[in-house]
Design a protein around this motif. Structure first.
Motif, short mmCIF file in Angstrom:
data_model
loop_
_atom_site.label_atom_id
_atom_site.label_comp_id
_atom_site.label_asym_id
_atom_site.label_seq_id
_atom_site.Cartn_x
_atom_site.Cartn_y
_atom_site.Cartn_z
N GLU A 14 0.84 -1.20 0.00
CA GLU A 14 0.00 0.00 0.00
C GLU A 14 0.87 1.25 0.00
O GLU A 14 1.75 1.40 0.85
CB GLU A 14 -0.90 0.01 1.24
N LEU A 15 0.60 2.13 -0.96
CA LEU A 15 1.26 3.44 -1.00
C LEU A 15 0.14 4.47 -1.03
O LEU A 15 -0.29 4.92 -2.10
CB LEU A 15 2.15 3.54 -2.25
N ALA A 16 -0.39 4.80 0.14
CA ALA A 16 -1.62 5.59 0.18
C ALA A 16 -1.73 6.31 1.52
O ALA A 16 -1.13 5.92 2.52
CB ALA A 16 -2.84 4.68 -0.02
N THR A 17 -2.54 7.37 1.52
CA THR A 17 -2.77 8.16 2.72
C THR A 17 -4.27 8.33 2.95
O THR A 17 -5.10 7.98 2.12
CB THR A 17 -2.13 9.55 2.59
N PHE A 18 -4.58 8.89 4.10
CA PHE A 18 -5.95 9.16 4.50
C PHE A 18 -6.78 7.88 4.54
O PHE A 18 -6.36 6.91 5.15
CB PHE A 18 -6.57 10.26 3.64
N VAL A 19 -7.94 7.79 3.85
CA VAL A 19 -8.92 6.76 4.21
C VAL A 19 -9.27 5.81 3.07
O VAL A 19 -9.31 4.60 3.27
CB VAL A 19 -10.20 7.43 4.76
N ILE A 99 -1.72 -1.09 -4.04
CA ILE A 99 -2.82 -0.14 -3.85
C ILE A 99 -2.26 1.25 -3.62
O ILE A 99 -1.36 1.44 -2.79
CB ILE A 99 -3.70 -0.54 -2.65
N THR A 100 -2.81 2.23 -4.33
CA THR A 100 -2.36 3.61 -4.16
C THR A 100 -3.51 4.58 -4.33
O THR A 100 -4.52 4.26 -4.98
CB THR A 100 -1.24 3.95 -5.17
N ASN A 101 -3.37 5.76 -3.73
CA ASN A 101 -4.30 6.85 -4.00
C ASN A 101 -3.55 8.13 -4.37
O ASN A 101 -4.10 9.23 -4.27
CB ASN A 101 -5.26 7.10 -2.83
N TRP A 102 -2.31 7.98 -4.78
CA TRP A 102 -1.60 9.14 -5.31
C TRP A 102 -2.30 9.62 -6.57
O TRP A 102 -2.89 8.83 -7.32
CB TRP A 102 -0.16 8.76 -5.65
N ARG A 103 -2.17 10.92 -6.83
CA ARG A 103 -2.78 11.47 -8.04
C ARG A 103 -2.01 11.02 -9.28
O ARG A 103 -0.81 10.74 -9.22
CB ARG A 103 -2.83 12.99 -7.95
N VAL A 125 -1.77 -7.03 -9.56
CA VAL A 125 -3.06 -6.33 -9.59
C VAL A 125 -2.84 -4.95 -9.00
O VAL A 125 -2.38 -4.81 -7.86
CB VAL A 125 -4.13 -7.10 -8.82
N TYR A 126 -3.18 -3.94 -9.77
CA TYR A 126 -2.91 -2.54 -9.43
C TYR A 126 -4.24 -1.86 -9.11
O TYR A 126 -5.14 -1.79 -9.96
CB TYR A 126 -2.24 -1.89 -10.63
N GLY A 127 -4.40 -1.40 -7.87
CA GLY A 127 -5.64 -0.74 -7.48
C GLY A 127 -5.42 0.73 -7.18
O GLY A 127 -4.48 1.10 -6.47
N SER A 128 -6.30 1.58 -7.72
CA SER A 128 -6.12 3.02 -7.59
C SER A 128 -7.42 3.71 -7.20
O SER A 128 -8.49 3.41 -7.75
CB SER A 128 -5.64 3.59 -8.94
N VAL A 129 -7.33 4.63 -6.24
CA VAL A 129 -8.45 5.50 -5.88
C VAL A 129 -8.06 6.94 -6.19
O VAL A 129 -6.98 7.39 -5.81
CB VAL A 129 -8.80 5.39 -4.38
N THR A 130 -8.94 7.65 -6.89
CA THR A 130 -8.74 9.07 -7.16
C THR A 130 -9.99 9.84 -6.77
O THR A 130 -11.04 9.25 -6.48
CB THR A 130 -8.45 9.32 -8.65
N VAL A 204 -11.11 3.26 -9.05
CA VAL A 204 -12.33 3.74 -8.40
C VAL A 204 -12.14 5.21 -8.10
O VAL A 204 -11.06 5.62 -7.65
CB VAL A 204 -12.60 2.96 -7.10
N SER A 205 -13.16 6.01 -8.35
CA SER A 205 -13.10 7.42 -7.98
C SER A 205 -14.16 7.73 -6.94
O SER A 205 -15.22 7.09 -6.89
CB SER A 205 -13.29 8.33 -9.19
N LEU A 206 -13.89 8.71 -6.11
CA LEU A 206 -14.87 9.16 -5.13
C LEU A 206 -16.14 9.67 -5.82
O LEU A 206 -17.26 9.38 -5.41
CB LEU A 206 -14.27 10.26 -4.25
N MET A 207 -15.94 10.45 -6.88
CA MET A 207 -17.08 10.98 -7.61
C MET A 207 -17.92 9.86 -8.24
O MET A 207 -19.15 9.84 -8.13
CB MET A 207 -16.61 11.95 -8.69
#
Length: 405
Positions: A14-19, A99-103, A125-130, A204-207
């Protein structure tokens, strides 16, 4: 004896911050995966949000960090340094999931975007949240649940009563929904990768998550029958509204098919005349300009009764409703405790109640709980596992490139 946890043997970086992204990997960790959380030298910003959440600023009792990061291992290093970046590459070579949520632009600059990694790690498997997605004019905007999930996607602007102000937001609600969507997609991709040997990117995006969650009404608004924000008297079905009782509490009704539920509801409330009233007798009559009158009529009846009285009447009629509880009441809700929504954890200041993930496994049982890692808690252990000598680790530590504790 409990069965093995479903994800034992799976390795996640995991390379991610916050939630949002960390909530997905917390679920993986709870289900037995080895999750390594990679943090910068400053640490995940979620470590430092106590002041805005009304809790003590105590690194040894950080409930917010723990709810996203329990059962993980922590590695703290400066990825701008070649040795540290190479350590990350070595980790990814052993990993099943990243897993990452970097921009997007930050990932591309560091060569950590999907295109840069897929040839090197074809099974990964590469998972991304923006905030707003991987494409489009706003893909590089910073995105938080308050903005991308609640505001931009229409929830904040639609669900308040006209003439008032938008609701107070619930921190991290959109993040966790997005995180669980990511977890579902990543597990599907992991299954495919194990069957085919080919990795995948899951985005996956928040929007996008918020739009999906609100899909019923976002789709229905195309027909123009109701334009939000509204006042309660304009609701299309007053049996799906919230009403105030004599003692000042609110009760939410959930009777979505008006014609089916009206007779039982009217009898339960001691107002059989509603069934025969030509304004209210069926949905077609109701929506010919009479929804406001019926809302006011029901509201007047609720105002005559206490919360206990209304609850008794609706329960006996087997009608779906709930008193609108506040958070401190939820902490004491016997049904929530009976279904393992919570667990108790002793911190150095005393016992605290923490929230569990809602997904439960019958055979494997409830997951264990270890607090989220202290900053750099497992750095030395992880690097030694990658083959680094004590001398090399000490050299990186003295250079200020890693944190060990």
């Amino acid at each position: 004896m409990k069965a093995a946890r479903p994800l034992e043997g799976v390795k996640v970086v995991e390379l991610a911050t916050f939630v949002a992204a960390p909530s997905a990997t917390r679920f993986f960790a709870d289900q037995g995966a080895e999750v390594i959380k990679v943090e910068s030298l400053g640490g995940d910003n979620l470590r430092y949000g106590a002041a805005t959440e009304g809790r003590p600023d105590d690194p040894e009792e950080n409930l917010t960090f723990d709810i996203e990061n329990a059962n993980k291992k922590g590695l703290c290093m400066n990825l701008k340094k070649p040795e540290c970046f190479q350590a990350l590459m070595t980790l990814l070579a052993e990993a099943d999931i990243f897993i990452t949520n970097w921009r997007p632009q930050a990932l591309a600059k560091m060569k950590l975007d999907y295109d840069s990694l897929k040839e090197r790690f074809p099974r990964l498997v590469y998972g991304s949240v923006t905030g707003y997605g991987d494409t489009g004019p706003d893909k590089d905007l910073p995105g938080y649940d308050a903005t991308a999930f609640f505001a931009r996607a229409g929830m904040l602007g639609s669900l308040y009563e006209r003439g008032t102000a938008p609701m107070n937001l619930i921190p991290s609600m959109g993040d966790r929904q997005s995180g669980m969507c990511l977890a579902a997609g990543v597990l599907a991709a992991l299954y495919s990768a194990r069957e085919t040997g080919k990795g995948e990117k899951v985005s996956v995006s928040l929007m996008g998550t918020s739009i999906f969650m609100q899909g019923t009404m976002i789709q229905s608004t195309q027909y123009g029958k109701i334009n939000y924000p509204i006042v309660k008297q304009e609701t299309l079905n007053p049996l799906m509204a919230c009403y105030k009782t004599k003692d000042g509490r609110f009760i939410q009704l959930a009777l979505p098919v008006y014609d089916m539920f009206l007779p039982r509801f009217a009898k339960a409330m001691g107002r059989e005349a509603w069934i025969e009233d030509p304004r209210f007798c069926d949905s077609n009559s109701l929506q010919s300009g009479h929804t406001g009158a019926f809302y006011d009529t029901v509201a007047a009846r609720f105002a005559e009764l206490s919360t206990a009285e209304v609850s008794k009447l609706l329960t006996e009629a087997d009608l779906p409703f709930s008193v609108a509880q506040v958070w401190r009441e939820v902490l004491e809700d016997p049904q929530a405790w009976a279904t393992d929504c919570f667990y108790k954890k002793n911190y150095h200041t005393g016992m605290r109640i923490l929230v569990r993930n809602p997904i439960q496994f019958e055979e494997a049982g409830l997951p264990p709980y270890e607090c989220g890692p202290r900053l750099g808690e497992h750095t030395q252990e992880i690097l030694e596992g990658l083959g680094y000598t004590s001398k090399a680790i000490n050299s990186m530590r003295h250079a200020g490139d890693i944190i060990c504790c």
